[in-house]
Design a protein around this motif. Structure first.
Motif, PDB file in Angstrom:
ATOM      1  N   ASP A  73      74.709  39.659  -7.354  1.00 38.81           N
ATOM      2  CA  ASP A  73      73.776  39.145  -8.350  1.00 38.81           C
ATOM      3  C   ASP A  73      72.773  40.251  -8.663  1.00 38.81           C
ATOM      4  O   ASP A  73      71.726  40.374  -8.031  1.00 38.81           O
ATOM      5  CB  ASP A  73      73.056  37.903  -7.800  1.00 38.81           C
ATOM      6  N   TRP A  74      73.117  41.083  -9.641  1.00 35.71           N
ATOM      7  CA  TRP A  74      72.292  42.256  -9.959  1.00 35.71           C
ATOM      8  C   TRP A  74      70.902  41.851 -10.427  1.00 35.71           C
ATOM      9  O   TRP A  74      69.918  42.547 -10.148  1.00 35.71           O
ATOM     10  CB  TRP A  74      72.981  43.110 -11.017  1.00 35.71           C
ATOM     11  N   ALA A 105      69.077  39.295  -9.463  1.00 36.67           N
ATOM     12  CA  ALA A 105      68.253  38.967  -8.301  1.00 36.67           C
ATOM     13  C   ALA A 105      67.848  40.212  -7.537  1.00 36.67           C
ATOM     14  O   ALA A 105      66.775  40.250  -6.911  1.00 36.67           O
ATOM     15  CB  ALA A 105      69.003  38.005  -7.386  1.00 36.67           C
ATOM     16  N   ARG A 155      76.077  39.223 -14.543  1.00 38.62           N
ATOM     17  CA  ARG A 155      75.432  39.075 -13.236  1.00 38.62           C
ATOM     18  C   ARG A 155      74.017  39.659 -13.235  1.00 38.62           C
ATOM     19  O   ARG A 155      73.412  39.807 -12.175  1.00 38.62           O
ATOM     20  CB  ARG A 155      76.284  39.733 -12.150  1.00 38.62           C
ATOM     21  N   GLY A 156      73.495  39.988 -14.421  1.00 37.32           N
ATOM     22  CA  GLY A 156      72.081  40.343 -14.523  1.00 37.32           C
ATOM     23  C   GLY A 156      71.747  41.800 -14.711  1.00 37.32           C
ATOM     24  O   GLY A 156      70.563  42.145 -14.861  1.00 37.32           O
TER      25      GLY A 156
END
Length: 333
Positions: A82-83, A85, A110-111
């Motif tokens: 989760d990049w 986060a 994934r961000g």
């Protein structure tokens, strides 16, 4: 400097980290792969091609330690981290598998804010731009370029002399052949492979192969009519590409070599392209950081045909450009 993550810690990913640390370009906010930390740390610490890392290296659950730097490690065998986060702005995908838009888009989903792909995208629709240092990196537009391809090592090796010759003499069309060291896509012993020619032992055969370099070069120069192929040979690293062109304006061997020397000394290709005045073999260019080293004694002209030869360390030279482009995209250059 925005936060950078390395996704895929194989041949290119490990050299990328070495160069990022050596050149003080960045310390990654995260490294992700599918293998265990102690094995990856050992492979980073001692490299067959480039020797021992000069600092202590260790791998423990959830982290790699390099010379006292603690780098968070994430096992991506189940899912891409989760990049968002993790606060990662740029993911450098070194898996060789993000060559489609869908493959690269996963990181954005994934961000991550941006993805730099260390391979040629399958089509121009699969990336937002192909950006190479010394060629067109100044065209980077943060608003439009979220998936950026670096092409291949051969793309970078050919782009440098093509830029020089195209600007000085023009190019009508041409062909290239690259003699390239074997890679992990091949087999150590004879066995069936997806590409039939790769079914024979890499260390015992000269194996014809396709090259994605021509496609990537046309992403940069849509009017460029140059195509070619590769031959994989039993060397661990170090390759050479021969480029045969028909130029738009007449030129001599002396004219071409003078233009290449000038490009090596100053301008956007300084540090990207270099020239060799003496006669060498491939060991000379192993661990050389340039994308292309033009072997000037091999420059030849016959009628309308011009031939130049560019050496390149297909791992180290490319990884140097990858690290520099990553730092540039992340705001560090």
């Amino acid at each position: 400097m925005q936060r950078i993550a390395i996704y895929g810690f194989g041949r290119i990913g490990r050299q990328l980290l070495r160069i990022g640390l050596q050149q003080q370009l960045f310390v990654p906010a995260a490294v992700a792969d599918i293998r265990d930390e102690p094995t990856l740390a050992a492979l980073f610490a001692v490299d067959t091609n480039y020797g021992r890392w000069p600092e202590p290296v260790a791998g423990r659950p959830g982290e790699l330690e390099v010379g006292g730097r603690l780098i968070p490690y994430y096992n991506a065998s189940a899912a891409v981290p989760d990049w968002g986060a993790l606060g990662v702005d740029l993911v450098v995908d070194c898996t060789g598998r993000a060559t489609t838009r869908a493959g690269a888009q996963v990181h954005l989903d994934r961000g991550a804010g941006r993805v730099l792909v260390s391979a040629p995208s399958k089509t121009l629709a699969d990336c937002d731009a192909v950006l190479l240092k010394g060629i067109n990196l100044e065209d980077f537009d943060p608003a439009r370029h979220r998936i950026v391809s670096m092409g291949s090592c051969t793309t970078n090796a050919l782009a440098a002399p093509i830029k020089v010759i195209k600007e000085a003499f023009g190019i009508q069309y041409g062909l290239f052949s690259t003699v390239h060291s074997y890679t992990n896509s091949q087999s150590l012993t004879d066995q069936p492979m997806k590409d039939r020619r790769d079914s024979w032992a890499a260390a015992e055969n000269i194996i014809p192969s396709s090259s994605g370099a021509a496609r990537a070069l046309q992403f940069i120069w849509p009017d460029l009519h140059v195509t070619g192929k590769a031959y994989r040979v039993p060397t661990r690293t170090g390759s050479i590409a021969e480029l045969t062109l028909v130029t738009e304006r007449d030129c001599s061997v002396q004219d071409v070599n003078a233009a290449l020397r000038q490009a090596a000394q100053a301008g956007p290709l300084h540090g990207v392209l270099d020239v060799l005045e003496d006669e060498w073999a491939s060991s000379r260019i192993v661990a050389d950081p340039h994308s292309a080293l033009l072997d000037l004694p091999l420059t030849a002209k016959q009628g309308q045909l011009l031939s130049v030869a560019a050496w390149y360390d297909n791992e180290w030279g490319f990884s140097n450009r990858l690290a520099e482009v990553a730092a540039h995209l992340a705001g560090g250059a």
